[in-house]
Scaffold this motif. Sequence first.
Motif, PDB file in Angstrom:
ATOM      1  N   MET A 252      -1.284  10.792   2.619  1.00 37.45           N
ATOM      2  CA  MET A 252       0.058  10.879   3.139  1.00 37.45           C
ATOM      3  C   MET A 252       0.422   9.519   3.741  1.00 37.45           C
ATOM      4  SD  MET A 252       1.213  14.345   5.014  1.00 37.45           S
ATOM      5  CE  MET A 252      -0.014  14.699   6.140  1.00 37.45           C
ATOM      6  N   LEU A 253      -0.775   8.728   4.134  1.00 41.11           N
ATOM      7  CA  LEU A 253      -0.648   7.513   4.487  1.00 41.11           C
ATOM      8  C   LEU A 253      -0.180   6.560   3.327  1.00 41.11           C
ATOM      9  CD1 LEU A 253      -3.626   7.045   7.065  1.00 41.11           C
ATOM     10  CD2 LEU A 253      -1.018   6.853   7.489  1.00 41.11           C
ATOM     11  N   VAL A 254      -0.826   6.866   2.253  1.00 34.18           N
ATOM     12  CA  VAL A 254      -0.681   5.896   0.947  1.00 34.18           C
ATOM     13  C   VAL A 254       0.895   6.120   0.571  1.00 34.18           C
ATOM     14  CG1 VAL A 254      -1.068   6.075  -1.540  1.00 34.18           C
ATOM     15  CG2 VAL A 254      -2.960   6.252   0.119  1.00 34.18           C
ATOM     16  N   PHE A 255       1.406   7.588   0.620  1.00 33.88           N
ATOM     17  CA  PHE A 255       2.811   7.704   0.131  1.00 33.88           C
ATOM     18  C   PHE A 255       3.679   7.045   1.181  1.00 33.88           C
ATOM     19  CE2 PHE A 255       1.603  11.600  -2.386  1.00 33.88           C
ATOM     20  CZ  PHE A 255       1.898  10.977  -3.408  1.00 33.88           C
ATOM     21  N   MET A 256       3.131   7.072   2.414  1.00 34.24           N
ATOM     22  CA  MET A 256       4.189   6.413   3.686  1.00 34.24           C
ATOM     23  C   MET A 256       4.307   5.141   3.289  1.00 34.24           C
ATOM     24  SD  MET A 256       3.450   6.509   7.679  1.00 34.24           S
ATOM     25  CE  MET A 256       2.380   4.876   7.607  1.00 34.24           C
ATOM     26  N   ARG A 257       2.982   4.201   2.849  1.00 33.94           N
ATOM     27  CA  ARG A 257       3.098   2.995   2.839  1.00 33.94           C
ATOM     28  C   ARG A 257       3.669   2.445   1.742  1.00 33.94           C
ATOM     29  NH1 ARG A 257       3.788  -1.421   2.314  1.00 33.94           N
ATOM     30  NH2 ARG A 257       2.539  -3.254   2.369  1.00 33.94           N
ATOM     31  N   TRP A 258       3.360   3.050   0.459  1.00 27.46           N
ATOM     32  CA  TRP A 258       3.707   2.551  -0.885  1.00 27.46           C
ATOM     33  C   TRP A 258       5.141   3.177  -1.444  1.00 27.46           C
ATOM     34  CZ3 TRP A 258       1.123  -1.672  -0.868  1.00 27.46           C
ATOM     35  CH2 TRP A 258      -0.056  -1.570  -0.674  1.00 27.46           C
ATOM     36  N   PHE A 259       5.236   4.458  -0.708  1.00 23.46           N
ATOM     37  CA  PHE A 259       6.521   5.012  -1.353  1.00 23.46           C
ATOM     38  C   PHE A 259       7.772   4.780  -0.326  1.00 23.46           C
ATOM     39  CE2 PHE A 259       9.355   8.071  -2.627  1.00 23.46           C
ATOM     40  CZ  PHE A 259       9.416   8.188  -4.123  1.00 23.46           C
ATOM     41  N   PHE A 260       7.382   5.274   0.782  1.00 23.25           N
ATOM     42  CA  PHE A 260       8.565   5.062   2.008  1.00 23.25           C
ATOM     43  C   PHE A 260       8.650   3.640   2.393  1.00 23.25           C
ATOM     44  CE2 PHE A 260       7.877   9.542   1.733  1.00 23.25           C
ATOM     45  CZ  PHE A 260       9.284  10.001   1.525  1.00 23.25           C
ATOM     46  N   LYS A 261       7.718   2.887   2.114  1.00 25.43           N
ATOM     47  CA  LYS A 261       7.525   1.491   2.384  1.00 25.43           C
ATOM     48  C   LYS A 261       7.638   1.081   4.001  1.00 25.43           C
ATOM     49  CE  LYS A 261       8.646  -0.480  -1.828  1.00 25.43           C
ATOM     50  NZ  LYS A 261       7.747   0.266  -2.767  1.00 25.43           N
ATOM     51  N   VAL A 262       6.971   2.227   4.673  1.00 23.95           N
ATOM     52  CA  VAL A 262       6.791   2.010   5.918  1.00 23.95           C
ATOM     53  C   VAL A 262       5.522   1.019   6.340  1.00 23.95           C
ATOM     54  CG1 VAL A 262       6.298   3.064   8.317  1.00 23.95           C
ATOM     55  CG2 VAL A 262       7.769   4.192   6.605  1.00 23.95           C
ATOM     56  N   PRO A 263       5.574  -0.099   6.579  1.00 28.21           N
ATOM     57  CA  PRO A 263       4.401  -1.217   6.720  1.00 28.21           C
ATOM     58  C   PRO A 263       3.637  -0.386   7.959  1.00 28.21           C
ATOM     59  CG  PRO A 263       6.460  -2.111   7.412  1.00 28.21           C
ATOM     60  CD  PRO A 263       6.649  -1.003   6.950  1.00 28.21           C
ATOM     61  N   ILE A 264       2.375  -0.481   7.845  1.00 24.59           N
ATOM     62  CA  ILE A 264       1.384  -0.230   8.847  1.00 24.59           C
ATOM     63  C   ILE A 264       0.850  -1.627   9.353  1.00 24.59           C
ATOM     64  CG2 ILE A 264      -0.916   0.935   9.267  1.00 24.59           C
ATOM     65  CD1 ILE A 264      -0.454   2.315   6.564  1.00 24.59           C
ATOM     66  N   GLN A 265       1.486  -1.678  10.743  1.00 29.38           N
ATOM     67  CA  GLN A 265       1.272  -3.028  11.478  1.00 29.38           C
ATOM     68  C   GLN A 265      -0.476  -3.149  11.791  1.00 29.38           C
ATOM     69  OE1 GLN A 265       3.558  -5.063  11.022  1.00 29.38           O
ATOM     70  NE2 GLN A 265       5.261  -3.949  10.726  1.00 29.38           N
ATOM     71  N   GLY A 266      -0.762  -2.077  12.373  1.00 30.61           N
ATOM     72  CA  GLY A 266      -2.118  -1.992  13.017  1.00 30.61           C
ATOM     73  C   GLY A 266      -3.277  -1.618  12.248  1.00 30.61           C
ATOM     74  N   ASN A 267      -4.271  -1.323  12.790  1.00 27.98           N
ATOM     75  CA  ASN A 267      -5.595  -1.002  11.936  1.00 27.98           C
ATOM     76  C   ASN A 267      -5.778   0.159  11.585  1.00 27.98           C
ATOM     77  OD1 ASN A 267      -8.088  -0.889  11.260  1.00 27.98           O
ATOM     78  ND2 ASN A 267      -9.162  -2.122  12.673  1.00 27.98           N
ATOM     79  N   ILE A 268      -5.990   0.563  10.256  1.00 33.02           N
ATOM     80  CA  ILE A 268      -5.750   1.794   9.613  1.00 33.02           C
ATOM     81  C   ILE A 268      -7.188   2.626   9.965  1.00 33.02           C
ATOM     82  CG2 ILE A 268      -6.838   1.347   7.547  1.00 33.02           C
ATOM     83  CD1 ILE A 268      -4.544   3.299   6.576  1.00 33.02           C
ATOM     84  N   LEU A 269      -8.201   1.881  10.189  1.00 37.61           N
ATOM     85  CA  LEU A 269      -9.314   2.484  10.518  1.00 37.61           C
ATOM     86  C   LEU A 269      -9.300   3.015  11.815  1.00 37.61           C
ATOM     87  CD1 LEU A 269     -12.197   0.228   9.058  1.00 37.61           C
ATOM     88  CD2 LEU A 269     -11.642   2.515   8.439  1.00 37.61           C
ATOM     89  N   LEU A 270      -8.862   2.254  12.841  1.00 35.62           N
ATOM     90  CA  LEU A 270      -8.391   2.713  14.273  1.00 35.62           C
ATOM     91  C   LEU A 270      -7.501   4.004  14.185  1.00 35.62           C
ATOM     92  CD1 LEU A 270      -8.763   2.195  17.230  1.00 35.62           C
ATOM     93  CD2 LEU A 270      -6.443   1.162  17.044  1.00 35.62           C
TER      94      LEU A 270
END
Lengths: 383, 313
Positions: A252-270
Motif C-alpha cells: 500500500m505504501l508503494v501504491f500511495m507513493r507512486w500512484f497517488f503521488k503522496v510523497p513520503i517526507q520521513g524515514n520509511i524504516l522508522l
Amino acid sequence: MERDDRDRTRTHPLTGMIPVLRKEAIHIRRDPMALFFTVLIPVLQMFMIGFAINTNVRNMPTAVYDGARTQESRRLLNRFINTDDFEITSYVDSETRLNEEIIAGRAKVGIKIPPDYSRRLLAGDTASILILVDGSESSVAGEALNVANAIALRESIERAMSVSAVRQTLPVEVRPKVLFNPDSRSANFLIPGMLAVLIQIMTVMLTALAIVRERERGTLEQLYMTPVRPLGLMIGKIIPYAVVAFGELGLMLVFMRWFFKVPIQGNILLLLLLTIPFIVTMLGLGLLISTRAQSQQEAMQAAFGTMMPSIFLSGYIFPINTMPKFFQIISGLIPTTYLIDIFRAIILRGAGFSSLWKQTLILSVMGIILITVSSIRFRKKTG
Amino acid sequence: MAAIKTKDLTIKYGAFTAVDHVDLSVEEGEIFGFLGPNGSGKTTIIKALCGLLKPAEGTGLVLGYDCATQAAEIRQRVGYMSQNFSLYQDLTVNENMEFYAGVYGLHGKYFKRRMDEAIALTHLEPYLERRAGRLSGGWKQRLALACAFIHEPRLMFLDEPTAGIDPVARRDLWDLLFQLSGQGVTFFVTTHYMDEAERCGRVGYIYLSKLIAFGTPDQLKGLPEVSPAGTKRIEIITTQTSNAFLLMKSRPYVRSSTIFGQAIHLLMDEQVSLDQVKKDLLDGGFGKTELRPIVPSLEDVFVTLTNALKEEV
C-alpha cells in the motif's frame, strides 16, 4: 533408546510454536484465493477511497442571475471565476430560475446581482448581492461562503480605497501557505490514515478467524490435548499473519507513493518499525475476540465492530480537536488514533522518532496489555 | 501399575456436577469401554484426565502422573482422538501427520521412524499427498488415529471413534486397536455401540455424572441389580414383534421388555414357566413363536440399571 529422548524433553512456554507457525503458513498458501482477497481488498479500498473522496472544493457549479448587466457586475463575477472555486455553468434571467437550478442540483451556488447594483455602488450606497448556497453538502456550503465573503470584502475595500484615492494597494494582504500538504490534497490527508485502518481490519480479522476456525472444526480441542502451550500456539499463529500484514503495508505504501503521488517526507524504516507495536496490539485484539467468539461469523462481526470507532473517532476522517470532550477521551483510547498520528507525521511532515516517542510508548503499552489479557483469557479456556 | 486410576474424581462446571465421585481403574494394555448417554460426563472425564479440567474433589492418576498438577507430563504421553477427527482439511495426509509429530517434538531419526510406522500401521501410504478433506470417513479416521498415535503414546483416549463410520471401517478400526493393544497400548474408548462394548476388556457405564457400572462384560451381566432374585430373562422370536410386545408388556409377571429386531427380550418372574408364556401368546393370537432363556446382553444391563436409577429419582 531414542524413545526415551522424548520423555526427557521438557515443555517450555513456547512449545509448539514452530509446528503451528509452519502449519499456519501452509493454510495461507493453500488458500490462494483467500490470500489474494485479503491482500487485494485493502488495495481496492485504497483506490476507491483515494479517488472518490475529495473534500477540497473546486469548480463548484454556479448559476448566475445578473440583473445589473453592467461593467461593475461583470467585474465582480470575474473575481468569482478567477478563484477556480466557482465555475459558472449557467446564466439565468430571474431569481426563481436561480432557485430552480439549485433545487434541481444543476448548481451548488447561485449568485444574484440585483438590477440596482451599479447604481447603488456609484451612489455610494451599500450594494448587496445574494449568494445562494446548497447546504445539503456542508463542505461545499462552508467553502462557498468563505470565498464569497472574501471576494466581497476585497471588492469593497478596493472600492473604498479607490474612492478615497489615497492608496491603490491593499494595506494588508494575507498570503496563506499550507505546510506539509501544499496543495491541500485530500489524498495526502486521508491515505496515511487509511493505511492504519486497513491494517487494522486485516490483522484483527485474520487472527480472530484463524483461531475461531480451529474451534469451529474441533481441531483446537485436539490441540489442547497436546503439549502445545497457549503462548506457543498464539505466537505461532500470529507470526504468519503479521508477515502478511507487513507485506500488505509495503504494497500500500508503494501504491500511495507512486500512484497517488503522496510523497513520503520521513524515514520509511522508522514508519515500518513504529508499526510493530500497533500490529501487536491489533493481533492481541484479534485474539481477544477469538476467545469470545464461537463461530467465524461472530468473529467477523466483532472485528467489524472494532472498526467503527477506529474510523470515526481516530482522526482518520474527522479532526479530533473539533470533537466534544467526551469523544476526545474515547479517541485517546483507540490505538488507531496513535498510528494515524505517526503515519501522518512521518509521511507528511517528515517527523523523526524524537517527536513520536510518546505515541510509540502508548501503543506499546496498549499492545502489552492486550496481549497479556488475551493470553490469560486464552489460557483459562485451555485449562 | 494401573494406566488410569481415579479416586472420588469430581468435576464441576459452576454449580453443575459433571462427574460425581468416580472411581475407575484401567490396567495397562487393556481396552476399556466407556459408555453412557450423551451429556453424561464421558468427554468431561477424558478432559480431566488430560489435565484440561481441574477436579473439584478426588484425584486422578494417569500413567502415574497426577492429572491436577502434571498435565504436561500426561499430554506428552497420551494420545487423544476426538469424535469429529480433528484434522486440518486443507492439509495433506502427510502434512497433518508431520504437524502432530512436530507438536509432540519428534525429530531426527525418531521422527522418521515414527512416520513410517504410523503409515505402515494405518496403510495410508497411497494417500499421503491427498488433502485430508478429500478422504472418505474411514480413511479420515485412520489418519486421525495415525496423528494421535504418532508420538507412540502408552495410553490413548478415543472419544466415540466410530461415530458415523460404516461397519466395515468400524471393524477395521477395532482390528487396529487390538493390534496396538497387543503391543501394550492402553485404550480408553467411549462408544454408543454395544457390540463394541462387548469387545472391551472392561466397561464402565456412566449415567447422570455417576459411574453406575464397572467391570468385565460378563461381570456386569451377572450383577444382581441386572438379574434380581426371582427373575429370569427369556427371548421370544415372532414375526409380529410389536403386537406381541404390547401384549407381553401388559402381563403381570413381566418386569420389563425390549424389542431387538424380530425378538423380544423379557425380564420376568422366575416361577412363571415358558409354557405359560407360550400359552398367553397363543391366546393373544400369536401362534408361531419361539421361546428360549437367555443371559442378559450389555444393552439389557445398561437399560435395566438406567431404569432402576430413574425410578429412584
